[in-house]
Design an enzyme around this catalytic site. Structure first.
Site: not given
Ligand code: SAJ
Length: 412
Positions: A11, A82, A151, A203, A207, A241, A257
């Protein structure tokens, strides 16, 4: 405006790049000597589109420099990790506290200090604010303190840093106003001014929302494997849906995250945060689910593991569930790992990994795995079987058996 950014990671570095591109003078601070040396040559250490060119140019133009020590500036931004404390799930603020203390000698009246690191609700008011008050500042009068969580989605960081709306949580309204002037340098999304504690919880909740939804998809995958329904078809049908958006099941939830932030809420209010904790437990149980199904497919032999990044097309493997799966399988199987996005002397090429393997286990949705050289796979494996835990392989030739979360019930 001169900005000093503490932490040049996923970041901090992209944020530094955007301030520099928008004509601010930027000092990027980190504890890694090697990283600082490389950054000052314009060489970056993260795989993220767009950053490299901006940093190279900013170094040439002398608007960006990396350093081991902070400097005087108008604004200080803290972007350090963190983690959570394993014993009680609470937020480990030690890096943030050290970063705040490191800037104390350089802060002057009128400066703005912004915490971007994800922190548990109340951290700014209860832990961070006193650090600056003890140094003699009056927050909201001669020093402006705010929590402004990032984010952004890895892989799209530059675009999202510029265009996403941003929460600006000031310790006082004046603090929020000052912090919004800092982000006004490059953010084109809305700047939403609020209190620090509201920003902190928003925040963590963003997540958590995603983590809980993924847990629901993972639970569905388990139910379907048990009762004999194709989970992937259910998701596709249900998502037609207009108000339903089932997420994708997988081998578990990784990254810095989703796998961490929900615990910050749970640690603050364990009696109330029941769904949040259950979702974490469900997602943490997925590596065992994968291992159980691998054991049903083959009792022993060689497994080619494809992908250990926590998400597709990145080289980031923090908190990746792949490592737990590999550790658990290593007891009974020979494991060969291939990941085109991660440099590791122990990893091997796709050819080498699949040679004489009894199973290909896909643990990450890198584009390279969506359409592989199935001729090569058929030749190098005696009885080719693929278990795709990310459900990314759509079609394989007849001689290859494909398992994904749509047909695991066949193993019962
Ligand atoms: N995953 C699944 N199924 C899904 C989506 C994701 O199993 O349907 C898994 C991914 O494979 C991965 C994990 O979840 O292991 C996290 O991936 P992600 O793409 O959902 O999220 P991050 O951790 O890369 O980024 C998130 C994002 N938060 C949200 O979408 C709410 C991002 O916007 C944040 O800035 C970031 O966390 C953060 O820094 O907090």
């Amino acid at each position: 405006m001169k900005v000093c950014i503490i932490g040049q990671g996923y970041i901090g570095l992209p944020t530094a790049a955007l301030f520099a591109r928008n004509h601010c003078e930027v000092v990027g601070v980190d504890i890694s000597e090697e990283m600082i040396k490389n950054l000052n040559k314009g060489i970056i250490h993260i795989e993220e589109p767009g950053i490299s060119d901006i940093i190279k140019k900013a170094v040439e133009l002398k608007v960006y420099k990396a350093s081991l020590t902070p400097e005087k500036a108008d604004a200080f931004i803290i972007t350090v990790p963190t983690p959570y404390i394993v014993e009680n799930y609470s937020c480990d603020l030690s890096y943030v506290i050290t970063a705040c203390e490191s800037i104390l000698p350089y802060i002057e009246k009128g400066n703005t200090v912004i915490i971007e690191s994800t922190i548990a609700p109340m951290s700014t008011d209860e832990t961070i604010k006193p650090i600056f008050e003890k140094a003699g500042f009056t927050i909201g009068e001669d020093l402006f303190l705010a929590h402004c969580p990032e984010r952004v989605l890895p892989g799209k960081i530059i675009d999202e840093l510029i265009h996403n709306d941003r929460i600006i949580g000031g310790v006082t309204p004046e603090c929020a106003k000052k912090a919004s002037e800092v982000y006004g340098q490059f953010v084109e999304g809305d700047l939403m001014l609020t209190e620090a504690k509201t920003a902190e919880l928003s925040k963590c909740m963003e997540n958590t929302f995603r983590d809980v939804n993924i847990a629901l998809a993972n639970e569905l995958a388990k139910i379907c494997a048990e009762i004999g329904v194709n989970a992937l078809d259910v998701i596709e049908m249900a998502n037609k849906h207009p108000r339903v958006n089932l997420h994708s099941p997988g081998p578990g939830v990784g990254g810095h995250c989703l796998a961490i932030d929900p615990y910050f809420i749970y640690a603050k209010a364990p009696e109330q945060a029941k769904i949040i904790k259950l979702a974490r437990d469900t997602n943490n149980s997925m590596p065992d689910f994968v291992v159980e199904n691998v054991k049903k497919i083959i009792p022993d032999g060689k497994i080619a593991v494809l992908g250990v990044s926590y998400k597709g097309n990145t080289g980031d493997d923090r908190e990746s569930p792949a490592y737990e799966i590999i550790a658990k399988l290593s007891a009974n199987y020979e494991i060969a790992i291939h990941d085109p996005h991660i440099e590791n002397p122990d990893f091997v090429s796709l050819d080498e990994a699949t040679k004489d393997a009894n199973l290909i286990l896909v643990l990450c949705d890198h584009n390279e795995f969506k359409n592989m050289d199935y001729d090569l796979i058929s030749k190098s494996m005696v009885n080719p079987i693929i278990f795709d835990t990310k459900n990314i392989i759509k079609e394989v030739p007849n001689e290859i058996k494909l398992y994904n979360y749509g047909n695991l019930y066949e193993l019962n």
